[in-house]
Design an enzyme around this catalytic site. Structure first.
Site, PDB file in Angstrom:
ATOM      1  N   ALA A   1      47.175  41.544  37.490  1.00 25.18           N
ATOM      2  CA  ALA A   1      46.258  42.203  38.436  1.00 25.18           C
ATOM      3  C   ALA A   1      47.054  42.994  39.467  1.00 25.18           C
ATOM      4  O   ALA A   1      48.202  42.661  39.766  1.00 25.18           O
ATOM      5  CB  ALA A   1      45.415  41.146  39.130  1.00 25.18           C
TER       6      ALA A   1
ATOM      7  N   GLY B   1      47.193  38.546  34.877  1.00 27.04           N
ATOM      8  CA  GLY B   1      46.007  39.152  34.284  1.00 27.04           C
ATOM      9  C   GLY B   1      46.321  39.826  32.950  1.00 27.04           C
ATOM     10  O   GLY B   1      45.454  39.915  32.072  1.00 27.04           O
TER      11      GLY B   1
ATOM     12  N   GLU C   1      51.259  33.640  38.928  1.00 25.61           N
ATOM     13  CA  GLU C   1      50.329  33.641  40.067  1.00 25.61           C
ATOM     14  C   GLU C   1      50.699  32.621  41.146  1.00 25.61           C
ATOM     15  O   GLU C   1      50.510  32.870  42.336  1.00 25.61           O
ATOM     16  CB  GLU C   1      48.895  33.362  39.595  1.00 25.61           C
ATOM     17  CG  GLU C   1      48.189  34.551  38.957  1.00 25.61           C
ATOM     18  CD  GLU C   1      48.448  34.689  37.469  1.00 25.61           C
ATOM     19  OE1 GLU C   1      49.446  34.106  36.984  1.00 25.61           O
ATOM     20  OE2 GLU C   1      47.669  35.386  36.786  1.00 25.61           O
TER      21      GLU C   1
END
Ligand code: 3HC
Ligand code: NAI
Length: 727
Positions: free
Chosen positions: A60, A104, A127
């Site tokens: 992301a 992502g 993450e």
């Protein structure tokens, strides 16, 4: 953003958002449109997703994070909506992976029905290091492929796996040689339908019998090794939900844990750290001297002078990066000791399986130990790491200047001395630069590179490039006594010595700092780096200022001075290496620190002799005093042009002192407390401790605090009253 093309019956959708194909809103929308276009076209039988440029996708787009809902919301086009479109598509979707496939990006690949990769690809969920968790169903889908234990390890650690490892785990269906696109299209052409078990939400989590046991063991480890961090715990809970709950409830649980993290202060700190460590490496002196335009000198061979604590670690950093090293010591006894030190560091690497015995032997082949400084005549770069003594360093640099070829870069590992004073002893000050490593030099990631008034851009570019080659995080600062790291750390530790003089014991202070998130309290750090090292630095500085330092010294030029550390030195307590310092250790060089009544007696006698009444000091006061003293000095470094942006100071603290990443660094911490409050408290402490000049508030801090608005960190330097550099 996402380019669509057709090769025979295969639709190819190329992710294109340089440099890392971060999944921005625009790219996700493009991907969604591409997949829908392929679905709607009856001639298309299968779909390939592939990355343009160096990577499949870095996940992301972190720059868009404040708009949390964009990442995982079901409204608009988010990763989750495009994921659902991919998974439910009746035409087989193949992710073709090269470079990194992170966060992502890996979630997109796990929504796909098949995954291929080249040998060099890396896959993972980083993450956790951003203070969040894989929030587009990664915590529910990965366990369905690799089982609970592997998924837990990958998601909680954030460490990527190689393509061969991913193949072994079942994340990949195939590793391909040659051109990835050709191989992926060929593979896609062999597929006609999507079998039920190729949609991961339909698959149960395999090998989950011992999930409860693994969960408890991991939780205990996190609490011990990542004390204070909340993201690893939520990551663990989310993965556990994949075992405990049906898929549809698991993803709801994941969303709840994700949102908890996304709105946390820790995530803000960790995401700030991601960008600040990248900003810190971008040095800029002027339009013609900066990281973009300045060329480096390639370093093919290096010299290290001094094979003590630092020199041996520096040599290991160079050697393990494939750079041959000539190691110079003053005599054969010290040289032998240095070689043994290097061997024991490398042997440690073998023990931890970071290298094999034969790799270690190969590394030793490129080490050339000597006692003759003349042997350095043709190396490209030299790092000096002898005792912290200006005269000695000047003599050495003067010799090197005569011996070495003209373009050899001369670096000093001095932790405090002015680079200009060292450069002065040579006829090539433009080639002289500081490379300040942190102990242990082969482990600590920071390299504080220090330029002097005459250091050339080429020399700076050379050490900045070398830093990356030897896997360090470089920050460039300007010369002054102590540079940024020790200048700010000095005020932090000085204030803590005052706290001990006023009422707390070293272990009480260390407990407070460790609860705050520091990996080690300041007194344990002093013991590790050597009480004698600190003593020598204080003596050097006193001599340089024409002052005679004794254990009775209370004031230096009207400044408060605490002599307790000198008394610890006088007692022969040099730290861990001698088995005693601020603490007693299980053995010389031991790691187990125990409270020593003898140290407490030294402190109490010191106070008695000076007639000082000891008092209780609150945790809040301890944290404010050490942090605000360091922060104020940080602002002064900015004012003086020693640092050019707050991100440099924060990166130095994160990677040089292990400052908790979730607090971002001292300057970011100040921004979270609020600069108005920081300023008010500094003024308060100045009133109470007028004989300590580090409580005189920085003018820059004062200007920001009095501006009446919440100035973002990126704008702080606009308030610099005396911009001294064009950086
Ligand atoms: N979003 C936005 N920008 C990113 C990015 C991302 N995910 N990943 C990298 N970038 C930017 C960097 O900020 C940098 O920008 P700059 O040139 O302006 O400074 C540029 O890309 C190049 O990055 P690096 O300097 O780090 O280049 P490297 O080649 O050394 O490394 C990388 C490339 C391995 C991709 C590394 O940047 C990386 O690890 N990126 C972060 C990956 C990550 O944490 N992904 C998870 C995102 S969160 C997520 O996916 C949530 C989801 O689960 C819902
Ligand atoms: P050390 O005392 O462990 O090692 C110094 C080495 O230099 C000794 O082995 C000595 O024999 C050798 N030496 C002295 N004169 C020499 C000469 N003329 N020629 C060749 N070798 C010579 O010291 P340490 O701790 O490694 O420090 C070295 C430098 O690194 C100092 O400038 C220090 O300030 C700096 N530094 C130290 C850190 C630490 O934590 N110890 C951290 C960062 C920097």
């Amino acid at each position: 953003m996402a380019e669509y093309k057709e090769i025979d019956s295969v639709a190819v959708i190329e992710l294109k958002n340089p440099p890392a194909n971060a999944l921005s809103k625009a790219l996700v929308t493009g991907l969604n449109n591409g997949v829908k276009r392929a679905i709607d076209n009856p001639r298309i039988k299968s779909i390939v997703l592939i990355g343009n440029g160096q990577h499949f996708s870095a996940g992301a787009d972190i720059t868009e994070f404040p708009r949390v809902a964009d990442v995982t919301s079901k409204q608009g086009v988010s990763l989750l909506t495009v994921g659902d479109v991919i998974e439910s598509c009746n035409k087989p979707v193949v992710s073709a992976i090269h470079g990194v496939c992170f966060g992502g990006g890996l979630e997109i690949a796990l929504f796909s029905h098949y995954r291929l990769a080249v040998q060099s690809a890396k896959l993972g969920f980083p993450e956790v290091s951003l203070g969040i968790l894989p929030g587009a169903n990664g915590t529910q889908r990965l366990p369905r492929v690799v089982g609970f234990e592997v998924a837990m390890d990958m998601i909680v650690s954030g460490k990527p796996v190689s393509a061969p490892q991913a193949l072994q785990y079942g994340i990949l269906d195939k590793i391909v040689d040659g051109d990835l696109l050709t191989a992926a299209v060929q593979f896609a052409k062999t597929l006609n339908t999507v079998p039920h078990d190729r949609r991961l939400k339909n698959v149960p989590v395999p090998n989950s019998e011992n999930a409860n046991k693994h969960f408890e063991e991991k939780l205990a480890k996190i609490k011990q090794k990542q004390r204070g961090y909340i993201a690893p715990i939520n990551c663990l809970k989310a993965v556990k939900a994949s075992v405990d709950l049906p898929y549809s409830e698991g993803v709801t649980k994941e969303f709840q844990l994700f949102m908890e993290l996304m709105s946390s202060a820790q995530a803000r700190g960790q995401q700030y750290s991601f960008f600040s460590e990248r900003a810190a490496t971008k040095w800029y002196l002027s339009a013609s001297k900066n990281y973009k335009v300045s060329k480096d000198i390639p370093v093919k061979t290096a010299g290290v002078i001094g094979a003590g604590t630092m020199g041996s670690g520096i040599a290991v950093s160079l050697l393990t990066s494939g750079i041959p090293v000539i190691l110079v010591e003053q005599d054969s006894k010290n040289l032998e000791r240095g070689i043994e030190l290097i061997k024991s560091i490398l042997q440690g690497g073998v023990k931890l399986k970071r290298m094999t015995q034969s790799q270690m032997n190969q590394i030793l082949q490129i080490l050339q130990p000597t006692t003759k400084i003349e042997d350095l005549q043709s190396v490209d770069l030299i790092i000096e790491a002898v005792f912290e003594n200006l005269k000695l360093k000047q003599e050495l640099f003067s010799k090197l200047d005569k011996i070495c070829k003209r373009d050899t870069v001369l670096c000093s590992n001095t932790s405090t001395l002015d680079i200009d004073k060292i450069a002065k002893s040579t006829s090539r000050p433009e080639k002289v630069v500081g490379t300040h490593f942190f102990a242990p030099a082969h482990i600590m990631p920071l390299l504080e590179n220090v330029y002097g008034n005459h250091t050339s851009a080429e020399t700076i570019a050379t050490v900045m490039k070398l830093s990356k080659k030897i896997r360090k995080i470089p920050v460039l600062v300007k010369t002054c006594h102590g540079f940024v790291a020790n200048r700010t750390f000095f005020e932090y530790s000085q204030e803590l010595r005052f706290v001990v003089e006023e009422g707390l014991l070293p272990n009480e202070v260390d407990d407070i700092l460790e609860d705050f998130g520091m990996p080690m309290g300041v007194f344990k750090v002093n013991d590790l780096s050597g009480i004698d090292v600190g003593w020598r630095i204080r003596q050097e500085q006193a001599i340089a200022n024409g002052f005679n330092l004794t254990t009775n010294t209370r004031y230096i030029n009207g400044e408060r001075y605490c002599a307790i550390a000198d008394k610890i030195f006088q007692a022969g307590r040099y730290g861990r290496k001698t088995g005693k310092g601020w603490y007693q250790y299980d053995k010389p060089g031991g790691r187990v620190a125990m409270v020593d009544p003898n140290v407490n007696n030294i402190i109490l006698n010191h106070c008695k002799e000076l007639g000082l009444t000891r008092r209780k000091i609150s945790t809040q006061e301890v944290i404010e005093r050490c942090m605000f003293a360091a922060i104020n000095e940080g602002f002064r470094c900015l004012e003086d042009g020693i640092a050019s942006k707050p991100e440099e100071i924060d990166t130095i603290w994160l990677h040089g002192f292990g400052f908790p990443r979730y607090r971002g660094g001292p300057m970011f911490y100040a921004s979270q407390v609020g600069l108005r409050k920081v300023y008010e408290r500094i003024k308060y402490y100045q009133k109470h401790f007028p004989e300590t000049s580090h409580w005189i508030a920085s003018e820059m801090l004062q200007r920001i605090a009095e501006s009446g608005r919440n100035v973002p960190i990126s704008e702080w330097t606009k308030f610099n009253p005396t911009p001294t550099s064009s950086r």
